[in-house]
Write a protein that holds these residues in place. Structure first.
Motif, PDB file in Angstrom:
ATOM      1  N   VAL A  18       0.839  -1.200   0.000  1.00 11.37           N
ATOM      2  CA  VAL A  18       0.000   0.000   0.000  1.00 11.37           C
ATOM      3  C   VAL A  18       0.873   1.250   0.000  1.00 11.37           C
ATOM      4  N   ARG A  19       1.970   1.207   0.716  1.00  9.10           N
ATOM      5  CA  ARG A  19       2.871   2.360   0.791  1.00  9.10           C
ATOM      6  C   ARG A  19       3.437   2.691  -0.595  1.00  9.10           C
ATOM      7  N   VAL A  24       3.658   6.299  -5.085  1.00 11.69           N
ATOM      8  CA  VAL A  24       3.631   6.468  -6.541  1.00 11.69           C
ATOM      9  C   VAL A  24       2.528   7.450  -6.940  1.00 11.69           C
ATOM     10  N   ALA A  25       1.390   7.395  -6.255  1.00 13.52           N
ATOM     11  CA  ALA A  25       0.306   8.351  -6.546  1.00 13.52           C
ATOM     12  C   ALA A  25       0.762   9.781  -6.270  1.00 13.52           C
ATOM     13  N   MET A  26       1.526   9.967  -5.209  1.00 12.58           N
ATOM     14  CA  MET A  26       2.050  11.310  -4.927  1.00 12.58           C
ATOM     15  C   MET A  26       3.053  11.736  -5.993  1.00 12.58           C
ATOM     16  N   PHE A 171      19.506  12.747  -2.649  1.00 16.77           N
ATOM     17  CA  PHE A 171      18.595  13.140  -1.583  1.00 16.77           C
ATOM     18  C   PHE A 171      17.700  11.963  -1.189  1.00 16.77           C
ATOM     19  N   LEU A 172      17.121  11.293  -2.181  1.00 13.95           N
ATOM     20  CA  LEU A 172      16.241  10.154  -1.906  1.00 13.95           C
ATOM     21  C   LEU A 172      16.990   9.004  -1.236  1.00 13.95           C
ATOM     22  N   LYS A 178      12.656   5.690   4.826  1.00 10.12           N
ATOM     23  CA  LYS A 178      11.418   6.310   5.313  1.00 10.12           C
ATOM     24  C   LYS A 178      10.320   6.319   4.260  1.00 10.12           C
ATOM     25  N   ILE A 179      10.724   6.390   2.998  1.00  7.23           N
ATOM     26  CA  ILE A 179       9.777   6.430   1.902  1.00  7.23           C
ATOM     27  C   ILE A 179       9.190   5.041   1.663  1.00  7.23           C
ATOM     28  N   LYS A 180      10.035   4.037   1.709  1.00  6.12           N
ATOM     29  CA  LYS A 180       9.604   2.663   1.416  1.00  6.12           C
ATOM     30  C   LYS A 180       9.205   2.030   2.685  1.00  6.12           C
TER      31      LYS A 180
END
Length: 180
Positions: A18-19, A24-26, A171-172, A178-180
């Motif tokens: 779901v994350r 990806v939607a963002m 940066f990513l 935290k993103i994944k």
């Protein structure tokens, strides 16, 4: 070292999270916003920044998610703000770009050489060759007549796009967990 088969398998598994879908939607929304800052240069050339989102999604989630992201983003951008007739060839370009970025960058250390290679292949395949072919099919313009200016634009933008992608991915890389 991760094999090609594993990269595709891991990327496919990302789709079940779901994350991943929400992130990806963002990125789709961010791509649409960045697309508003596209600068047209003549009828067949434009410079934009929305490809940075495709690079980011490919890096974070791999070639499968990157390909789907490319297709969805292209269709949503067209639905929100059409800039001409819809042509599936450009959607195919977006799919291929997501696939290339994901294949080269996913689960790999961020390096300028790797990013430059990914940008080179996307520029060559999607922008110079296929993009020019789609413009030829769509508008009837001579392939050879518009190829030089499109090639020159992509050659000039290659180091610029590579540097911007490097900065974003560095940066990513720091916040990937935290993103994944």
């Amino acid at each position: 070292m991760t094999s090609i088969k594993d990269i595709f398998l891991f990327s496919y598994r990302e789709l079940k999270k779901v994350r991943t879908i929400t992130t990806v939607a963002m990125f789709v929304a961010l791509s649409i916003i960045l697309g508003a800052f596209t600068v047209p240069i003549g009828n067949f050339l434009k410079i934009g920044f929305s490809s940075l989102t495709t690079v980011s999604v490919g890096y974070l989630f791999g070639p499968i998610v990157g390909s789907i992201f490319g297709a969805v983003t292209d269709v949503v951008k067209y639905a929100i703000k059409p800039t001409g007739p819809f042509f599936p060839g450009f959607t195919l370009n977006a799919v291929i770009a997501g696939f290339v970025y994901g294949s080269i960058l996913y689960k790999k250390q961020v390096s300028i050489k790797r990013i430059f290679a990914a940008e080179f292949f996307v520029s060559l395949i999607c922008n110079i060759f296929l993009g020019t072919l789609w413009l030829n099919v769509l508008y009837g313009k001579a392939f050879i007549a518009i190829l030089p200016m499109r090639a020159l634009k992509n050659i000039i933008l290659l180091p610029i796009n590579s540097f911007m992608a490097f900065a974003i991915l560095k940066f990513l890389e720091q916040y990937k967990h935290k993103i994944k």
